[in-house]
Design a protein around this motif. Structure first.
Motif, mmCIF file in Angstrom:
data_model
loop_
_atom_site.group_PDB
_atom_site.id
_atom_site.type_symbol
_atom_site.label_atom_id
_atom_site.label_comp_id
_atom_site.label_asym_id
_atom_site.label_seq_id
_atom_site.Cartn_x
_atom_site.Cartn_y
_atom_site.Cartn_z
ATOM 1 N N SER A 1 4.496 6.221 11.209
ATOM 2 C CA SER A 1 3.214 5.542 11.379
ATOM 3 C C SER A 1 2.167 6.496 11.944
ATOM 4 O O SER A 1 0.990 6.446 11.562
ATOM 5 C CB SER A 1 3.377 4.328 12.298
ATOM 6 N N ILE B 1 6.386 4.701 4.395
ATOM 7 C CA ILE B 1 7.032 4.382 5.681
ATOM 8 C C ILE B 1 8.342 3.645 5.433
ATOM 9 O O ILE B 1 9.361 3.916 6.081
ATOM 10 C CB ILE B 1 6.085 3.553 6.562
ATOM 11 N N LEU C 1 -4.687 9.201 7.187
ATOM 12 C CA LEU C 1 -5.827 8.322 6.930
ATOM 13 C C LEU C 1 -7.101 8.888 7.532
ATOM 14 O O LEU C 1 -8.170 8.843 6.906
ATOM 15 C CB LEU C 1 -5.545 6.925 7.508
ATOM 16 N N LYS D 1 0.835 -1.185 0.000
ATOM 17 C CA LYS D 1 0.000 0.000 0.000
ATOM 18 C C LYS D 1 0.880 1.249 0.000
ATOM 19 O O LYS D 1 2.056 1.201 0.359
ATOM 20 C CB LYS D 1 -0.927 -0.009 1.213
ATOM 21 N N LEU E 1 -5.599 9.225 -0.133
ATOM 22 C CA LEU E 1 -4.603 9.258 0.931
ATOM 23 C C LEU E 1 -3.425 10.141 0.534
ATOM 24 O O LEU E 1 -2.928 10.924 1.348
ATOM 25 C CB LEU E 1 -4.117 7.835 1.243
ATOM 26 N N GLY F 1 0.877 3.894 1.902
ATOM 27 C CA GLY F 1 1.413 4.247 3.211
ATOM 28 C C GLY F 1 2.588 3.379 3.611
ATOM 29 O O GLY F 1 3.571 3.862 4.182
ATOM 30 N N GLU F 2 2.509 2.085 3.297
ATOM 31 C CA GLU F 2 3.617 1.186 3.620
ATOM 32 C C GLU F 2 4.873 1.545 2.828
ATOM 33 O O GLU F 2 5.991 1.469 3.346
ATOM 34 C CB GLU F 2 3.196 -0.253 3.323
ATOM 35 N N ILE G 1 -1.939 13.378 2.555
ATOM 36 C CA ILE G 1 -0.558 13.447 3.044
ATOM 37 C C ILE G 1 0.087 14.748 2.581
ATOM 38 O O ILE G 1 0.797 15.419 3.343
ATOM 39 C CB ILE G 1 0.241 12.224 2.560
ATOM 40 N N GLN H 1 2.058 9.764 11.503
ATOM 41 C CA GLN H 1 1.641 10.666 10.431
ATOM 42 C C GLN H 1 0.704 9.965 9.455
ATOM 43 O O GLN H 1 -0.244 10.573 8.950
ATOM 44 C CB GLN H 1 2.873 11.203 9.697
ATOM 45 N N LEU H 2 0.954 8.686 9.199
ATOM 46 C CA LEU H 2 0.066 7.935 8.320
ATOM 47 C C LEU H 2 -1.331 7.841 8.911
ATOM 48 O O LEU H 2 -2.334 7.989 8.189
ATOM 49 C CB LEU H 2 0.645 6.542 8.071
ATOM 50 N N GLU H 3 -1.415 7.588 10.213
ATOM 51 C CA GLU H 3 -2.729 7.513 10.852
ATOM 52 C C GLU H 3 -3.456 8.850 10.761
ATOM 53 O O GLU H 3 -4.668 8.893 10.511
ATOM 54 C CB GLU H 3 -2.566 7.089 12.317
#
Length: 703
Positions: free
Chosen positions: A147, A140, A154, A134, A164, A136-137, A168, A149-151
Motif C-alpha cells: 500500500s 496489492i 500515485l 483498480k 499509474l 493498484g488493488e 510503478i 508503494q502504491l501511494e
C-alpha cells in the motif's frame, strides 16, 4: 415482495391476468421478482406462484432462491431451456390468449425466442454490475506491491502526468510485464507475452501504417470478420483506438502485451535487426557515375540540394546508425581512405571505408549540419544536430578535432528515450533497487555515482531525476554539456568562456532554494566544497566522480582537499557501475564448453555453472555479434557509522572496502556473477570489467 413484484402480487387476479396477456409487452407478462434475502435480481429458472383468487402464474425466476413463504412462492426445479411454460396465468376466465399460444406452435416458438432474447440481452432482468478492480488493488492482491508503494506511485503519477502503471515501473516496484498482466485482468482483456511462437506468428506488421506502429507502439495481428486485432500496451488510450478505426477503416479488437516486448519486436523487425547493412554506403547512396565529382556536388554555402549524392550519404550514415542502436558515429580520415565506424553496445565496428576524395565534402556536410564554421579546420569545434528519424527527434552532439590526415568528426547520439528507460532496465537487482529508491528520496546529503567515461553514470542519475521530477520538488542541474532535456527541470549549461562555471552556477542555484541539485561532475575542490555545503544545508545533491570503485571516492575527495569530517558527514551513499553487454535473446544458447579460467575469474565453480552459462551464437538480429543491448553492474556502498569514522581517520581504501563488504556491500564482481548465472551475459564480459587487472596480468584478451 418489494419493487415490481409487490405491484403485481397486490393487484386483482383479473387485472393481473389482463396485463400479462398483452403479446407486445413480454416484460409485463413476466414481471421480475426480487429475493428478500439477498436483494439481488433473480436469475433464469422456472418458478410457480399461486396468487390471489387462485390464479396460478408461471414465471422465470431464480433457481433455488430462498423465497419468502408469506408471498406464496414455491420453487420448481427447472431451467429456462426446459419445456416452455407459457401459460403464465392459470385462471379459467383469462385463458384465451394462452390457449391460442398453445394451439399455434409457430406463435409459441416466436414467443419463446422473444423471451429468451430478452433474457440474454439483459433486458429481461436487471443484472448486478460487475465491480472492476483498480490496477493498484489488483497488484496489492497479487502481493506485487504494498500500500505504501502504491501511494508513492500515485503521487509520482499525479506529479508527472503519467499512467499509474508507468509510474510503478519507473519506481522499480513492478516490471512492465506484471503491469500488462494486471491491466489485462482489470479490463478483462487477452494477454500476450510475445515470447511464444504462436503469438508472434499472428503478427502482420504490414497490415498497419508504419508511422502508427512506430509512434504508438502497436502491432496488428490479423483480420477476422472485418475486424482488425491489434496488440497495444495501454488499453486506456481511447484516442488511439479512434485513430486506429479511422486510419484502418475498420473496427478493432485490442489485446494487451508488455510495452518492452512490443518495442523489442518493432526494433527487430523495422528498426533493429540487421539495421547496419554489409553493403558499401557508396554503392547504396552515391551514383558511381558521379563518384569522381562528388566534391562538386556540395554547395558549401547552402549545404546543397536534398537530392545531392553527398547529402544522401550523410543522411544514410546518420539514419543507419540510429536504427542500428549505435551510440557514436566516428568519421576518421586516414592516409588513403575515410574510415567510418559505429560504436554499438560499447564496441566499435568498422562500417565502411569511404574513398579519400569524399572526405572534404562529407566533413563539410556534417559540420554544416552541426552549425559550426565549415571553413575552420585548425581548432576543435563542438556543435549539435537535431533530426527527426522514424517519427522521433534525435539529438547529436558533434565534436570536430584536427588530426594528422584531416578533421576527425564524432557524432554522439542522444536518444530522447535513453534517459527514461526506467530503473529496472538499468540492471538493478532487487536489493540494489530498494537501496537506490531509499537513497534518492532522502531530503539531504550527497549521492555519488562513480565510474569511467561511458559507464552510464549520466543515464543513471537522469533516471533518478525522472522519478523525482514532480511539481512539489524544484530540481536544478549544472551540466557540461546538457545531454537530455527534461520538462520541469531547470538545466544550466556550463560556459567557461563567459564565466559561467560550475562554482558560479552552484552559488546561484543555492539562492533559488532547490530541493534537488545535479552536478555533472565534481572536478575540483571548489565544486566539491559547494556541493558539501549544499548537502549540509538541507539539499539533496547528485553528482559523479571518475574513480574505479565506490570506496575510492572518499579518498578522491580528500585528495582534492575536502576536509575528512565534511566528506564523512555529507555523503549518504556511493555507487560504482560499469556497462556490460547482454546476450542476444534470439540466438543465445547453453554454452557447449566453458573456459575454467573465466569461471575462476568470476568465482563460479563448475558445479554452479552447469547448465546456466550461456553464449551468443550470432544472428541477423544482433548483426552476428551475439550480444544485443547493455545493462549495468553495480557496487553500492551505503555510508555506515564505521565507514564514516574510517573516512574521518583517513583510512586506506582497502580497509574501507573490507568494512563495506562486512556490512553487506556486493562488489562489481558479485553483481556480475549473478547476471552470468541468470544467463544474461558471459563470464568473459564480467571479467573484462570486474577483473581487468587480473586479465592484464595474465595477458588474456577478452573479445
Amino acid at each position: 415482495m418489494t419493487g415490481p413484484s409487490r405491484r403485481v402480487a397486490g393487484q386483482s387476479a383479473v387485472s393481473a391476468a389482463s396485463a400479462m396477456a398483452r403479446p407486445n409487452l413480454p416484460e409485463d407478462r413476466l414481471p421480475i421478482y426480487r429475493t428478500a434475502s439477498i436483494g439481488s435480481w433473480v436469475g433464469p429458472a422456472v418458478i410457480r406462484m399461486r396468487g390471489p383468487e387462485g390464479i396460478e402464474w408461471w414465471l422465470l425466476g431464480e433457481s433455488g432462491a430462498d423465497w419468502p413463504a408469506e408471498e406464496g412462492l414455491t420453487g420448481h426445479d427447472g431451467r429456462h431451456t426446459a419445456k416452455p411454460l407459457l401459460a403464465v396465468c392459470g385462471s379459467h376466465r383469462h385463458t384465451t390468449f394462452f390457449r391460442e399460444v398453445q394451439e399455434r406452435p409457430l406463435v409459441q416458438a416466436l414467443l419463446v425466442w422473444t423471451l429468451l432474447s430478452y433474457l440474454f440481452d439483459g433486458r429481461f432482468m436487471a443484472r448486478k454490475p460487475r465491480v472492476r478492480l483498480k490496477l493498484g488493488e489488483i497488484l496489492i492482491r497479487q502481493k506485487l506491491i504494498t500500500s505504501e508503494q502504491l501511494e508513492q506511485a500515485l503521487s509520482l503519477a499525479r506529479g508527472s502526468g503519467r499512467r499509474l502503471g508507468e509510474s510503478i515501473v519507473e519506481a522499480g516496484f513492478c516490471t512492465d510485464v506484471q503491469i500488462a498482466q494486471g491491466l489485462a485482468e482489470q479490463f478483462d482483456m487477452e494477454y500476450l507475452s510475445l515470447t511464444e511462437a504462436e503469438h508472434v506468428s499472428e503478427i502482420d506488421i504490414d497490415a498497419a501504417p508504419v508511422d502508427l506502429i512506430r509512434k504508438h507502439l502497436i502491432l496488428p495481428a490479423g483480420k477476422h470478420n472485418g475486424r482488425m486485432k491489434v496488440i497495444v500496451h495501454d488499453p486506456m488510450d481511447l484516442e488511439l483506438l479512434d485513430l486506429l478505426r479511422f486510419r484502418l477503416n475498420m473496427e478493432v479488437d485490442t489485446v494487451i502485451a508488455p510495452r518492452s516486448a512490443i518495442k523489442a519486436y518493432i526494433d527487430e523487425q523495422m528498426g533493429g535487426g540487421q539495421a547496419v547493412s554489409n553493403e558499401s554506403l557508396v554503392t547504396e547512396s552515391i551514383d558511381v557515375t558521379v563518384d569522381r565529382s562528388v566534391d562538386a556536388s556540395v554547395d558549401i554555402a547552402g549545404g546543397g540540394e536534398d537530392d545531392a549524392p553527398i547529402v544522401r550519404l550523410a543522411s544514410k550514415i546518420i539514419e543507419e546508425a540510429v536504427r542500428g542502436r549505435a551510440s557514436d558515429i566516428h568519421i576518421e580520415p586516414m592516409e588513403d581512405r575515410v574510415m567510418l565506424r559505429y560504436r554499438i553496445d560499447g564496441a566499435c565496428h568498422v562500417r565502411d571505408n569511404l574513398p579519400k576524395r569524399m572526405q572534404p565534402a562529407l566533413l563539410a556536410r556534417m559540420k554544416l549540419l552541426a552549425g559550426v564554421n565549415i571553413a575552420e579546420k585548425r581548432i576543435p569545434q563542438d556543435g549539435r544536430i537535431k533530426m527527426h528519424i522514424d517519427g522521433s527527434q534525435v539529438d547529436f552532439r558533434v565534436s570536430c578535432c584536427p588530426a594528422y590526415h584531416g578533421e576527425s568528426v564524432v557524432l554522439r547520439i542522444l536518444r530522447p528515450d535513453s534517459a527514461r528507460i526506467g530503473l529496472t532496465a538499468l540492471g538493478f537487482e532487487q536489493d540494489h533497487l530498494d537501496i537506490f529508491n531509499r537513497i534518492i528520496r532522502r531530503p539531504n546529503g550527497i549521492f555519488l555515482v562513480t565510474g569511467p567515461t561511458g559507464s552510464g553514470k549520466t543515464t543513471t542519475l537522469y533516471s533518478a531525476l525522472d522519478v523525482l521530477n514532480q511539481p512539489n520538488r524544484k530540481i536544478i542541474t549544472a551540466e557540461d554539456p546538457i545531454e537530455y532535456s527534461f520538462a520541469g527541470i531547470n538545466q544550466c549549461q556550463v560556459n567557461d568562456s563567459i564565466g559561467l562555471t560550475f562554482p558560479n552556477i552552484l552559488r546561484s542555484m543555492l539562492r533559488q532554494a532547490p530541493n534537488v541539485i545535479l552536478i555533472g561532475e565534481i572536478r575540483d575542490r571548489e565544486v566539491a566544497d559547494i556541493a558539501i555545503q549544499a548537502a549540509l544545508t538541507g539539499h539533496l545533491v547528485f553528482s559523479t566522480l571518475h574513480t574505479n570503485d565506490a570506496p575510492s571516492a572518499i579518498t578522491r575527495l580528500i585528495d582534492m582537499g575536502v576536509k575528512p569530517y565534511l566528506a564523512a558527514s555529507s555523503i549518504q551513499a556511493i555507487m560504482a557501475q560499469r556497462l556490460i553487454r547482454i546476450l542476444c535473446p534470439s540466438c543465445s544458447r547453453i554454452a557447449d564448453s566453458i573456459d575454467p579460467k573465466m569461471l575462476r575469474l568470476i568465482d563460479v565453480s563448475e558445479e554452479e555453472a552447469e547448465g546456466k552459462i550461456r553464449e551468443g551464437v550470432g544472428c541477423p538480429q544482433c548483426n552476428g555479434v551475439g550480444f544485443k543491448g547493455r545493462q549495468a553492474i553495480f557496487e553500492f556502498m551505503v555510508m555506515t557509522t564505521e565507514i564514516r569514522e574510517m573516512a574521518f581517520e583517513r583510512a586506506p581504501v582497502s580497509e574501507i572496502r573490507q568494512s563495506a563488504i562486512r556490512n553487506g556491500m556486493r562488489d562489481l564482481l558479485g553483481d556480475g556473477r549473478m547476471k552470468v548465472l541468470k544467463g544474461l551475459t558471459t563470464p568473459g564480459e564480467v571479467a573484462k570489467f570486474a577483473q581487468s587487472d587480473t586479465l592484464v596480468g595474465a595477458n588474456i584478451d577478452v573479445e
